[in-house]
Design a protein around this motif. Structure first.
Motif, PDB file in Angstrom:
ATOM      1  N   PHE A   5       0.814  -1.209   0.000  1.00  0.00           N
ATOM      2  CA  PHE A   5       0.000   0.000   0.000  1.00  0.00           C
ATOM      3  C   PHE A   5       0.851   1.265   0.000  1.00  0.00           C
ATOM      4  O   PHE A   5       0.348   2.344   0.300  1.00  0.00           O
ATOM      5  N   GLY A   6       2.112   1.121  -0.312  1.00  0.00           N
ATOM      6  CA  GLY A   6       2.989   2.279  -0.344  1.00  0.00           C
ATOM      7  C   GLY A   6       3.598   2.577   1.010  1.00  0.00           C
ATOM      8  O   GLY A   6       3.551   1.764   1.941  1.00  0.00           O
ATOM      9  N   THR A   7       4.169   3.765   1.123  1.00  0.00           N
ATOM     10  CA  THR A   7       4.852   4.202   2.341  1.00  0.00           C
ATOM     11  C   THR A   7       4.083   5.339   2.988  1.00  0.00           C
ATOM     12  O   THR A   7       3.598   6.248   2.307  1.00  0.00           O
ATOM     13  N   SER A   8       3.974   5.282   4.293  1.00  0.00           N
ATOM     14  CA  SER A   8       3.266   6.328   5.035  1.00  0.00           C
ATOM     15  C   SER A   8       3.994   7.660   4.891  1.00  0.00           C
ATOM     16  O   SER A   8       5.225   7.730   5.053  1.00  0.00           O
ATOM     17  N   PHE A   9       3.232   8.719   4.601  1.00  0.00           N
ATOM     18  CA  PHE A   9       3.825  10.050   4.485  1.00  0.00           C
ATOM     19  C   PHE A   9       4.380  10.525   5.823  1.00  0.00           C
ATOM     20  O   PHE A   9       5.388  11.225   5.861  1.00  0.00           O
ATOM     21  N   TYR A  10       3.724  10.158   6.911  1.00  0.00           N
ATOM     22  CA  TYR A  10       4.117  10.661   8.236  1.00  0.00           C
ATOM     23  C   TYR A  10       5.071   9.714   8.954  1.00  0.00           C
ATOM     24  O   TYR A  10       6.114  10.132   9.451  1.00  0.00           O
ATOM     25  N   PHE A  11       4.723   8.419   9.022  1.00  0.00           N
ATOM     26  CA  PHE A  11       5.534   7.472   9.792  1.00  0.00           C
ATOM     27  C   PHE A  11       6.770   6.991   9.031  1.00  0.00           C
ATOM     28  O   PHE A  11       7.665   6.391   9.618  1.00  0.00           O
ATOM     29  N   LYS A  12       6.781   7.193   7.704  1.00  0.00           N
ATOM     30  CA  LYS A  12       7.932   6.830   6.867  1.00  0.00           C
ATOM     31  C   LYS A  12       8.251   5.340   6.903  1.00  0.00           C
ATOM     32  O   LYS A  12       9.398   4.928   6.801  1.00  0.00           O
ATOM     33  N   VAL A  13       7.226   4.525   7.080  1.00  0.00           N
ATOM     34  CA  VAL A  13       7.378   3.069   7.046  1.00  0.00           C
ATOM     35  C   VAL A  13       6.287   2.514   6.137  1.00  0.00           C
ATOM     36  O   VAL A  13       5.301   3.204   5.843  1.00  0.00           O
ATOM     37  N   PRO A  14       6.427   1.255   5.645  1.00  0.00           N
ATOM     38  CA  PRO A  14       5.375   0.685   4.795  1.00  0.00           C
ATOM     39  C   PRO A  14       4.023   0.677   5.501  1.00  0.00           C
ATOM     40  O   PRO A  14       3.908   0.335   6.678  1.00  0.00           O
ATOM     41  N   VAL A  15       2.993   1.078   4.767  1.00  0.00           N
ATOM     42  CA  VAL A  15       1.642   1.140   5.326  1.00  0.00           C
ATOM     43  C   VAL A  15       1.172  -0.242   5.762  1.00  0.00           C
ATOM     44  O   VAL A  15       0.490  -0.393   6.786  1.00  0.00           O
ATOM     45  N   THR A  16       1.517  -1.269   4.996  1.00  0.00           N
ATOM     46  CA  THR A  16       1.123  -2.636   5.350  1.00  0.00           C
ATOM     47  C   THR A  16       1.629  -3.009   6.734  1.00  0.00           C
ATOM     48  O   THR A  16       0.909  -3.625   7.532  1.00  0.00           O
ATOM     49  N   HIS A  17       2.870  -2.633   7.028  1.00  0.00           N
ATOM     50  CA  HIS A  17       3.438  -2.920   8.355  1.00  0.00           C
ATOM     51  C   HIS A  17       2.651  -2.205   9.449  1.00  0.00           C
ATOM     52  O   HIS A  17       2.362  -2.779  10.504  1.00  0.00           O
ATOM     53  N   LEU A  18       2.294  -0.945   9.190  1.00  0.00           N
ATOM     54  CA  LEU A  18       1.532  -0.183  10.179  1.00  0.00           C
ATOM     55  C   LEU A  18       0.183  -0.830  10.472  1.00  0.00           C
ATOM     56  O   LEU A  18      -0.218  -0.987  11.627  1.00  0.00           O
TER      57      LEU A  18
ATOM     58  N   ASP B 270      -2.093  11.820   6.264  1.00  0.00           N
ATOM     59  CA  ASP B 270      -1.318  10.686   5.749  1.00  0.00           C
ATOM     60  C   ASP B 270      -2.222   9.875   4.817  1.00  0.00           C
ATOM     61  O   ASP B 270      -2.799   8.858   5.205  1.00  0.00           O
ATOM     62  N   LEU B 271      -2.346  10.323   3.580  1.00  0.00           N
ATOM     63  CA  LEU B 271      -3.342   9.762   2.666  1.00  0.00           C
ATOM     64  C   LEU B 271      -3.120   8.290   2.326  1.00  0.00           C
ATOM     65  O   LEU B 271      -4.089   7.536   2.246  1.00  0.00           O
ATOM     66  N   PRO B 272      -1.894   7.820   2.069  1.00  0.00           N
ATOM     67  CA  PRO B 272      -1.736   6.380   1.772  1.00  0.00           C
ATOM     68  C   PRO B 272      -2.249   5.482   2.892  1.00  0.00           C
ATOM     69  O   PRO B 272      -2.849   4.434   2.631  1.00  0.00           O
ATOM     70  N   THR B 273      -2.035   5.895   4.131  1.00  0.00           N
ATOM     71  CA  THR B 273      -2.513   5.094   5.261  1.00  0.00           C
ATOM     72  C   THR B 273      -4.032   5.119   5.333  1.00  0.00           C
ATOM     73  O   THR B 273      -4.678   4.091   5.587  1.00  0.00           O
ATOM     74  N   VAL B 274      -4.621   6.302   5.119  1.00  0.00           N
ATOM     75  CA  VAL B 274      -6.086   6.402   5.118  1.00  0.00           C
ATOM     76  C   VAL B 274      -6.676   5.557   3.998  1.00  0.00           C
ATOM     77  O   VAL B 274      -7.681   4.850   4.195  1.00  0.00           O
ATOM     78  N   GLN B 275      -6.078   5.610   2.828  1.00  0.00           N
ATOM     79  CA  GLN B 275      -6.529   4.790   1.701  1.00  0.00           C
ATOM     80  C   GLN B 275      -6.540   3.312   2.071  1.00  0.00           C
ATOM     81  O   GLN B 275      -7.522   2.594   1.850  1.00  0.00           O
TER      82      GLN B 275
END
Length: 305
Positions: free
Chosen positions: A76-89, A269-274
């Motif tokens: 799902f890309g990288t989080s704009f804020y946390f700077k880690v892969p969104v999947t991991h989050l 943090d749009l990628p994470t919200v997506q």
């Protein structure tokens, strides 16, 4: 059964496709995402570099298919804020939300179904009025207000339960009650209505005329038919709980996916919200699909219809 399953699967896939389009569109609701990522003070060269880096310079349809292709692989890309892969989050926080949702729906079912059955068994009695009163209160109480009330009573006035955190099962008691009580009224009322309808059916009178014990008639013959719509409603309520846990998780500081959604929305943090929207929507689709199959197994008339 196979034909019915195939039809429901097609519907589920179409809904999933629609949700993926909505999730992808979130990125562009506020304008150019490259400008948002770069910040207000960035120059045109920096914005263009980000646009190329993230593929925003490509046509929309190419971006969509590329995003869906990566999402199907769990990227799902990288989080704009946390700077880690969104999947991991997401999968780091998801167990907390799933545990809270499952415990809440279990609490709601255990509380509401017996109340609904007893209210139908003794209509217009004190027990029936008490159940209906609890139902009205459950709908009238806002979740955030009920959560704060429990914290004030059981964490400050009588320090029995911790007000926040997710270190042990004790921390989930109040969040489970708050989230589960929200679903209790609908399940209880549907159980009561279904039982009242079934208890007046001819086959129930026949079972009683044969001399079957009241408990056997009530639970083996009546409840099995009355519970069918409750299965679908419980699956829908569980989906609502998972998606709506953001308020409860924020109040009780449970670091689940709901709390992550609140953090991501606040920090843009749009990628994470997506990804959270897509994952929760897919969970909801799977739950309703499984509920449809279970209902079809319980009642063959559904498959024929």
């Amino acid at each position: 059964m196979l034909i019915y399953t195939a039809k429901r699967l097609v519907v589920a896939l179409l809904v999933a496709l629609t949700i993926s389009l909505i999730s992808f569109g979130l990125l562009f609701l506020s304008g150019d995402p490259a400008t948002t990522i770069a910040g207000e003070s960035a120059n045109d060269a920096a914005i263009q570099a980000i646009r190329v880096q993230y593929g925003f310079d490509k046509p929309i349809y190419e971006q969509y298919f590329a995003w869906v292709g990566r999402a199907l692989q769990g990227d799902f890309g990288t989080s704009f804020y946390f700077k880690v892969p969104v999947t991991h989050l997401i999968f780091e926080r998801l167990p907390v939300t799933l545990g809270l949702g499952l415990s809440a729906i279990t609490f709601a079912i255990v509380l509401s179904i017996p109340l609904g059955v007893l209210a139908a068994r003794y209509p217009n009695s004190i027990l029936d009025r008490l159940a209906l009163t609890m139902s009205v209160m459950g709908q009238a109480l806002p979740s955030f207000w009920f959560a704060l009330l429990l914290i004030m009573v059981f964490s400050f006035m009588y320090p029995l339960l911790p007000p926040s955190g997710s270190e042990s099962w004790v921390h989930f008691i109040m969040p489970t009650i708050v989230l589960g009580y929200y679903a209790t009224p609908a399940i209880m009322r549907l159980t009561r209505t279904g039982m009242l309808e079934v208890l007046g059916a001819d086959y129930i009178r026949t079972a009683r005329a044969k001399g079957l014990r009241p408990r056997t008639v009530l639970f083996k013959h009546a409840l099995r038919n009355a519970i069918i719509p409750v299965v679908s409603l419980s699956a829908v309520q569980l989906g609502f709980m998972l998606g709506g846990s953001i308020v409860v998780e924020t109040i009780f500081a449970l670091h689940g996916t709901g709390y992550l959604a609140w953090e991501s929305i606040r920090r843009y943090d749009l990628p994470t919200v997506q990804a959270i929207l897509l994952v929760f929507s897919l969970i909801y689709i799977v739950l309703t699909f499984l509920a449809d199959l279970l209902n079809a197994w319980l009642d063959p008339r559904i498959r024929v219809g």
